[in-house]
Design a protein around this motif. Structure first.
Motif, PDB file in Angstrom:
ATOM      1  N   ILE A 144      -9.904   6.523  -5.757  1.00 42.30           N
ATOM      2  CA  ILE A 144      -9.968   5.076  -5.527  1.00 42.30           C
ATOM      3  C   ILE A 144     -10.430   4.781  -4.107  1.00 42.30           C
ATOM      4  N   ALA A 145      -9.849   5.488  -3.129  1.00 41.29           N
ATOM      5  CA  ALA A 145     -10.236   5.274  -1.731  1.00 41.29           C
ATOM      6  C   ALA A 145     -11.706   5.617  -1.517  1.00 41.29           C
ATOM      7  N   ILE A 198     -12.059  -3.303   5.884  1.00 42.53           N
ATOM      8  CA  ILE A 198     -11.129  -4.052   5.019  1.00 42.53           C
ATOM      9  C   ILE A 198     -11.129  -3.483   3.605  1.00 42.53           C
ATOM     10  N   ILE A 199     -12.350  -3.250   3.060  1.00 41.14           N
ATOM     11  CA  ILE A 199     -12.439  -2.726   1.699  1.00 41.14           C
ATOM     12  C   ILE A 199     -11.800  -1.339   1.613  1.00 41.14           C
ATOM     13  N   VAL A 248      -7.351   1.965  -0.130  1.00 46.57           N
ATOM     14  CA  VAL A 248      -6.241   2.873   0.155  1.00 46.57           C
ATOM     15  C   VAL A 248      -4.915   2.221  -0.206  1.00 46.57           C
ATOM     16  N   GLY A 249      -4.806   0.920   0.118  1.00 56.44           N
ATOM     17  CA  GLY A 249      -3.574   0.194  -0.209  1.00 56.44           C
ATOM     18  C   GLY A 249      -3.315   0.135  -1.702  1.00 56.44           C
ATOM     19  N   ILE A 250      -4.398  -0.155  -2.463  1.00 56.80           N
ATOM     20  CA  ILE A 250      -4.246  -0.216  -3.922  1.00 56.80           C
ATOM     21  C   ILE A 250      -3.858   1.155  -4.465  1.00 56.80           C
ATOM     22  N   SER A 280       2.788   4.536  -5.628  1.00 55.80           N
ATOM     23  CA  SER A 280       4.209   4.136  -5.528  1.00 55.80           C
ATOM     24  C   SER A 280       4.744   3.721  -6.882  1.00 55.80           C
ATOM     25  N   TRP A 281       3.911   2.954  -7.602  1.00 57.95           N
ATOM     26  CA  TRP A 281       4.366   2.541  -8.947  1.00 57.95           C
ATOM     27  C   TRP A 281       4.549   3.756  -9.837  1.00 57.95           C
ATOM     28  N   ASN A 282       3.666   4.711  -9.767  1.00 57.90           N
ATOM     29  CA  ASN A 282       3.815   5.923 -10.574  1.00 57.90           C
ATOM     30  C   ASN A 282       5.098   6.681 -10.210  1.00 57.90           C
ATOM     31  N   ARG A 283       5.351   6.737  -8.895  1.00 55.55           N
ATOM     32  CA  ARG A 283       6.569   7.434  -8.463  1.00 55.55           C
ATOM     33  C   ARG A 283       7.807   6.695  -8.958  1.00 55.55           C
TER      34      ARG A 283
END
Length: 407
Positions: free
Chosen positions: A16-17, A329-330, A335-337, A343-346
Motif C-alpha cells: 500500500i505504501a 502527504i500521499i 502509510v497511515g492507511i 492495526s485493525w488486523n491485529r
C-alpha cells in the motif's frame, strides 16, 4: 500460523505504501514535465515576440529614414536651392523639419565649400546644428561631394557634445555635356552643396522605444555594420566599439564570450533571436539588419528579459513545491492507511484469539458436563436394573406362598 499472518500484514503495509508513493512520484514527474513544457513555450513566446518587434522596429526606422531621404531629395531639386534663394530655402527646410520632427533635430544647407548657408528654424541657436559654420571636414559633406551619392552616417560628435546621426544628399546641377565630367546619361553634374538632416541619437532611441508595445518589456539598441554603438540605454557607450574596453568592462565575465559571439553574428546582416542566461535570469537578444537603399547599414537590437517566463517559472516552482508536498502527504496517508489496516488486523486477530479461547473453555466445560451426564446415566441404568431385579424377586416371593392356597 500467527507468524505467517503477521508477515502477510507487513507485506500488505509495504504494498500500500509503495503504491501510494509510486502514484505520487508519477504525478510529480508529470507535473514537472508539464511545467517544463510551459516554461519552454513561454520562452519561445518571448523569443518570437522579440523577433517580431525587432522586425517591426526596423521597418519603422527604415520608413522614417526613407521619409527624411525623400524630404532631402525634394529639397535638393527645389528651385529655392537650385537658384540660391536663401529665405525661401529656409522656409522649405523648416517645413521639412516640421514633417519629421519626431526624429530629426534640424535640416541645413551647406554650400559647395561646406559653409552653412541656412537651416531650419533659424530662431534656434547654431548649436542645434553643430555649433560651427564651416562643416567642410565632416563626412556627411565630404562623401556626397566626392561621390555624388546620398550619405547615411554613423554617430558623429557635434561641437555641442550631442551625438547625432546624419543623412545628407548632394545638390547637383545637371548641365549640358562639356562643362564638367559627364554621367552615364550624357549629362554633367555640378556639385553645388549638400542638404543635411541631423538626428539626435537620444531622440532616435526614445522614438524607437516608444514604438514598442507597452506590455512588451524590452530595451532597444542600435549599432552600425562595423560594430560602433549608435544608441544604447547607457549614453556613455554611444560612439564606442562593442569590442572596446569601455563596453567590454560592463559585460559580466561569465557571459562575455557568448555575448560577444551574439553581437558578432548580428553584424553579418542576418536576423535572428538568441538567448543568454546570467545570474539565473534568461534574456532574449533579437537583432534585425536595417537596410538602406538595399545595403546593410545598421543593426537594430531588442533585449527582452523573460519576465513572462520568470512569472511562469515562479508558478512552476510553486507547482513543484505543491507536488512535493502532495508526494509527502500521499505517502504519509498511504502509510497511515496501511498502519490502520494492520492495526485493525491485529485487533481482529486478538478478538478472534480471545473468542477462540472462550470457545475452548466452553467446549471443555461441555465435555466435562457430558462426562458427568454419562456417569449419571450409568448410575441410573444400574439403579433401574436393581429396581427391576427387586420387583422380580418380590413378585416371586409373593407368588410362592399364595400358590398352595390357590391350589
Amino acid at each position: 500460523m500467527r507468524t505467517t499472518f503477521w508477515n502477510q500484514n507487513i507485506a500488505l503495509l509495504f504494498i500500500i505504501a509503495a503504491a501510494g508513493v509510486t502514484l505520487a512520484v508519477v504525478s510529480y514527474q508529470y507535473s514537472s514535465f508539464t511545467a517544463a513544457e510551459i516554461a519552454k513555450i513561454a520562452s519561445q513566446d518571448v523569443k518570437s515576440n522579440a523577433r517580431i518587434q525587432a522586425y517591426d522596429l526596423s521597418r519603422i526606422l527604415f520608413r522614417s529614414i526613407d521619409s527624411i531621404t525623400a524630404n532631402l531629395q525634394i529639397i535638393t531639386n527645389s528651385p529655392p536651392i537650385q537658384n540660391n534663394e536663401t529665405e525661401s530655402a529656409q522656409i522649405l527646410l523648416t517645413t521639412a523639419q516640421d514633417s519629421t520632427s519626431t526624429l530629426t533635430n534640424a535640416y541645413y544647407w551647406l554650400d559647395k565649400d561646406g559653409q552653412v548657408v541656412t537651416w531650419s528654424n533659424r530662431n534656434d541657436t547654431i548649436d542645434q546644428i553643430g555649433g560651427i559654420l564651416d562643416l567642410s571636414y565632416r563626412q556627411y559633406f565630404v562623401i556626397p561631394k566626392e561621390r555624388h551619392l546620398p550619405y547615411h552616417s554613423s554617430e558623429v560628435e557635434s561641437s555641442d557634445n550631442v551625438p547625432r546621426l546624419y543623412v545628407s544628399l548632394p545638390i547637383l546641377d545637371n548641365q549640358k555635356e562639356g562643362k564638367s565630367a559627364a554621367d552615364s546619361n550624357g549629362q554633367v553634374e555640378t556639385f553645388k552643396g549638400v542638404i543635411v538632416a541631423a538626428i539626435n541619437v537620444s531622440t532616435l532611441g526614445k522614438f524607437l522605444q516608444n514604438e514598442i508595445l507597452p506590455e512588451f518589456i524590452s530595451n532597444v539598441g542600435l549599432m552600425d555594420k562595423n560594430g560602433i554603438i549608435l544608441y544604447a540605454r547607457n549614453q556613455s557607450l554611444i560612439g564606442k566599439d562593442y569590442l572596446g574596453k569601455e563596453f567590454q568592462s560592463l559585460v559580466p565575465s561569465e557571459i562575455k564570450e557568448q555575448y560577444n559571439a551574439i553581437l558578432g553574428r548580428s553584424l553579418q546582416g542576418k536576423a535572428n533571436a538568441e538567448q543568454i542566461t546570467f545570474d539565473g535570469e534568461m534574456t532574449t537578444i533579437s537583432y534585425q539588419p536595417v537596410l538602406i537603399e538595399g545595403k546593410h547599414l545598421w543593426t537594430l537590437f531588442i533585449s527582452s528579459p523573460h519576465k513572462l517566463a520568470s512569472n511562469v517559472g515562479d508558478l512552476i516552482e510553486q507547482q513543484k513545491n505543491f507536488s512535493t508536498l502532495m508526494v509527502i502527504i500521499i505517502g504519509a496517508i498511504a502509510v497511515g492507511i496501511a498502519f490502520l489496516i494492520l492495526s485493525w488486523n491485529r485487533r481482529l486477530e486478538a478478538a478472534v484469539n480471545s473468542r477462540t479461547t472462550e470457545l475452548k473453555k466452553v467446549n471443555i466445560s461441555l465435555t466435562e458436563s457430558n462426562k458427568l451426564l454419562a456417569a449419571a446415566n450409568e448410575q441410573l441404568k444400574v439403579h433401574d436394573k436393581m429396581q427391576k431385579e427387586f420387583i422380580n424377586i418380590a413378585a416371586h416371593e409373593l407368588r410362592t406362598p399364595i400358590m398352595p392356597i390357590l391350589g
